[in-house]
Design an enzyme around this catalytic site. Sequence first.
Site, PDB file in Angstrom:
ATOM      1  N   LEU A 159       0.827  -1.215   0.000  1.00 14.73           N
ATOM      2  CA  LEU A 159       0.000   0.000   0.000  1.00 14.73           C
ATOM      3  C   LEU A 159       0.854   1.255   0.000  1.00 14.73           C
ATOM      4  CD1 LEU A 159      -2.710  -1.166   2.552  1.00 14.73           C
ATOM      5  CD2 LEU A 159      -2.998  -0.877   0.093  1.00 14.73           C
ATOM      6  N   ASN A 160       1.974   1.210   0.714  1.00 12.94           N
ATOM      7  CA  ASN A 160       2.839   2.393   0.749  1.00 12.94           C
ATOM      8  C   ASN A 160       3.320   2.778  -0.638  1.00 12.94           C
ATOM      9  OD1 ASN A 160       2.651   2.948   3.424  1.00 12.94           O
ATOM     10  ND2 ASN A 160       4.578   1.967   4.017  1.00 12.94           N
TER      11      ASN A 160
ATOM     12  N   GLU B 265      -7.033   3.519  -1.469  1.00 13.70           N
ATOM     13  CA  GLU B 265      -5.644   3.617  -0.960  1.00 13.70           C
ATOM     14  C   GLU B 265      -5.590   4.372   0.366  1.00 13.70           C
ATOM     15  OE1 GLU B 265      -3.390   1.847  -1.780  1.00 13.70           O
ATOM     16  OE2 GLU B 265      -4.032   1.135  -3.740  1.00 13.70           O
TER      17      GLU B 265
HETATM   18  C1  LIG Z   1     -12.706   2.861  -7.851  1.00 18.13           C
HETATM   19  C2  LIG Z   1     -12.268   2.080  -6.642  1.00 18.13           C
HETATM   20  C3  LIG Z   1     -11.307   1.089  -6.769  1.00 18.13           C
HETATM   21  C4  LIG Z   1     -10.903   0.366  -5.648  1.00 18.13           C
HETATM   22  N1  LIG Z   1      -9.951  -0.592  -5.792  1.00 18.13           N
HETATM   23  C5  LIG Z   1      -9.574  -1.340  -4.731  1.00 18.13           C
HETATM   24  C6  LIG Z   1      -8.588  -2.360  -4.844  1.00 18.13           C
HETATM   25  O1  LIG Z   1      -8.034  -2.582  -5.920  1.00 18.13           O
HETATM   26  N2  LIG Z   1      -8.278  -3.111  -3.750  1.00 18.13           N
HETATM   27  C7  LIG Z   1      -8.892  -2.882  -2.557  1.00 18.13           C
HETATM   28  O2  LIG Z   1      -8.578  -3.573  -1.578  1.00 18.13           O
HETATM   29  N3  LIG Z   1      -9.806  -1.912  -2.417  1.00 18.13           N
HETATM   30  C8  LIG Z   1     -10.163  -1.143  -3.463  1.00 18.13           C
HETATM   31  N4  LIG Z   1     -11.108  -0.152  -3.307  1.00 18.13           N
HETATM   32  C9  LIG Z   1     -11.808  -0.065  -2.017  1.00 18.13           C
HETATM   33  C10 LIG Z   1     -11.368   1.081  -1.148  1.00 18.13           C
HETATM   34  O3  LIG Z   1     -10.065   0.869  -0.667  1.00 18.13           O
HETATM   35  C11 LIG Z   1     -12.409   1.212  -0.014  1.00 18.13           C
HETATM   36  O4  LIG Z   1     -13.601   1.682  -0.615  1.00 18.13           O
HETATM   37  C12 LIG Z   1     -11.957   2.124   1.082  1.00 18.13           C
HETATM   38  O5  LIG Z   1     -10.927   1.530   1.843  1.00 18.13           O
HETATM   39  C13 LIG Z   1     -13.094   2.478   2.055  1.00 18.13           C
HETATM   40  O6  LIG Z   1     -13.737   1.326   2.491  1.00 18.13           O
HETATM   41  P1  LIG Z   1     -15.326   1.260   2.402  1.00 18.13           P
HETATM   42  O7  LIG Z   1     -15.763   1.668   1.045  1.00 18.13           O
HETATM   43  O8  LIG Z   1     -15.724  -0.069   2.917  1.00 18.13           O
HETATM   44  O9  LIG Z   1     -15.830   2.409   3.379  1.00 18.13           O
HETATM   45  P2  LIG Z   1     -16.113   2.272   4.942  1.00 18.13           P
HETATM   46  O10 LIG Z   1     -15.001   1.571   5.627  1.00 18.13           O
HETATM   47  O11 LIG Z   1     -17.501   1.787   5.116  1.00 18.13           O
HETATM   48  O12 LIG Z   1     -16.011   3.810   5.334  1.00 18.13           O
HETATM   49  C14 LIG Z   1     -17.088   4.738   5.085  1.00 18.13           C
HETATM   50  C15 LIG Z   1     -16.647   6.088   5.663  1.00 18.13           C
HETATM   51  O13 LIG Z   1     -16.381   5.961   7.071  1.00 18.13           O
HETATM   52  C16 LIG Z   1     -15.050   6.370   7.353  1.00 18.13           C
HETATM   53  N5  LIG Z   1     -14.488   5.556   8.440  1.00 18.13           N
HETATM   54  C17 LIG Z   1     -14.368   4.210   8.499  1.00 18.13           C
HETATM   55  N6  LIG Z   1     -13.774   3.843   9.640  1.00 18.13           N
HETATM   56  C18 LIG Z   1     -13.489   4.981  10.308  1.00 18.13           C
HETATM   57  C19 LIG Z   1     -12.855   5.264  11.537  1.00 18.13           C
HETATM   58  N7  LIG Z   1     -12.376   4.290  12.331  1.00 18.13           N
HETATM   59  N8  LIG Z   1     -12.754   6.549  11.905  1.00 18.13           N
HETATM   60  C20 LIG Z   1     -13.208   7.538  11.101  1.00 18.13           C
HETATM   61  N9  LIG Z   1     -13.813   7.350   9.928  1.00 18.13           N
HETATM   62  C21 LIG Z   1     -13.938   6.066   9.527  1.00 18.13           C
HETATM   63  C22 LIG Z   1     -14.293   6.190   6.062  1.00 18.13           C
HETATM   64  O14 LIG Z   1     -13.133   6.991   6.022  1.00 18.13           O
HETATM   65  C23 LIG Z   1     -15.343   6.609   5.043  1.00 18.13           C
HETATM   66  O15 LIG Z   1     -15.389   8.018   4.962  1.00 18.13           O
HETATM   67  C24 LIG Z   1     -11.509   0.618  -4.394  1.00 18.13           C
HETATM   68  C25 LIG Z   1     -12.470   1.629  -4.273  1.00 18.13           C
HETATM   69  C26 LIG Z   1     -12.839   2.370  -5.382  1.00 18.13           C
HETATM   70  C27 LIG Z   1     -13.849   3.470  -5.211  1.00 18.13           C
END
Ligand SMILES: Cc1cc2nc3c(=O)[nH]c(=O)nc-3n(C[C@H](O)[C@H](O)[C@H](O)COP(=O)(O)OP(=O)(O)OC[C@H]3O[C@@H](n4cnc5c(N)ncnc54)[C@H](O)[C@@H]3O)c2cc1C
Length: 220
Positions: free
Chosen positions: A75-76, A199
């Site tokens: 990830l880094n 990321e």
């Molecule tokens: C186009 C696209 C491509 C992607 N490609 C990949 C990929 O190749 N591999 C991969 O692994 N992932 C991928 N992702 C996924 C991405 O990494 C996740 O969407 C992201 O990590 C957020 O997770 P989530 O959508 O489940 O949101 P959630 O975890 O449900 O979070 C929703 C909101 O709550 C906030 N939140 C969550 N926990 C906390 C906390 N403890 N304190 C404060 N705020 C918090 C988040 O910051 C966010 O604003 C992709 C996403 C997109 C949009």
Amino acid sequence: VAVVWARTDPDGPDAGKVRGFVVPTDTAGFSAPEIHRKVSLRASVTSELVMDGVRLPAEAVLPEVVGMRGPLSCLNEARFGISFGACGAARACYEAALAYAGERVQFDQPIAAFQLTQRKLVEMMVKVQRGTLVALHIGRRKDAGTLATPQISFAKKDNVAMALEVAREARSVLGANGITTEYPVIRHMNNLESVYTYEGTNEVHTLILGQAITGLSAFS
Ligand SMILES: Cc1cc2nc3c(=O)[nH]c(=O)nc-3n(C[C@H](O)[C@H](O)[C@H](O)COP(=O)(O)OP(=O)(O)OC[C@H]3O[C@@H](n4cnc5c(N)ncnc54)[C@H](O)[C@@H]3O)c2cc1C
């Protein structure tokens, strides 16, 4: 194959620590349905990874790496690169706005001659240059082998947020033309919404930095 980082059984040999798994995509129970109706990063396919009762042989586990060191080392790299990519998107938006403001005439002069437009252009330029310097700085730190994870969070979080601000400001300079894909701005703006979340979300990078400066973890 899909590379999956997952928390192990808390009562197992790795005591709940994260391990990497190489999952052949034809494994029973694995599917990767495409996510449709995206209005961001439309040029690339994004899939949900579904694992329903997936069983893997022991050799599917990536050897030696136990804990967050493995996923973080991947990830880094990606997050480091994103801090540069965001500057490129921001620069494209700024340059589109600068060119447009020089050509678009209102009240008998180019809108670039109005003080309010100049302020927008100057603030965009300063933000793009500042973000680029941050990226350059972490690049030099990386070359020197002294780059720390929170510094990557700093650059990813702030440069992507900066690029979104610049894109929105550039969009306003373009007026109604700013909402069409005839100009690159709204495409960058929508794509940056994904970059803001993937990321490491802006919020999670904030928590990493919060932990780095206070010594206290706000993760649950
Ligand atoms: C186009 C696209 C491509 C992607 N490609 C990949 C990929 O190749 N591999 C991969 O692994 N992932 C991928 N992702 C996924 C991405 O990494 C996740 O969407 C992201 O990590 C957020 O997770 P989530 O959508 O489940 O949101 P959630 O975890 O449900 O979070 C929703 C909101 O709550 C906030 N939140 C969550 N926990 C906390 C906390 N403890 N304190 C404060 N705020 C918090 C988040 O910051 C966010 O604003 C992709 C996403 C997109 C949009």
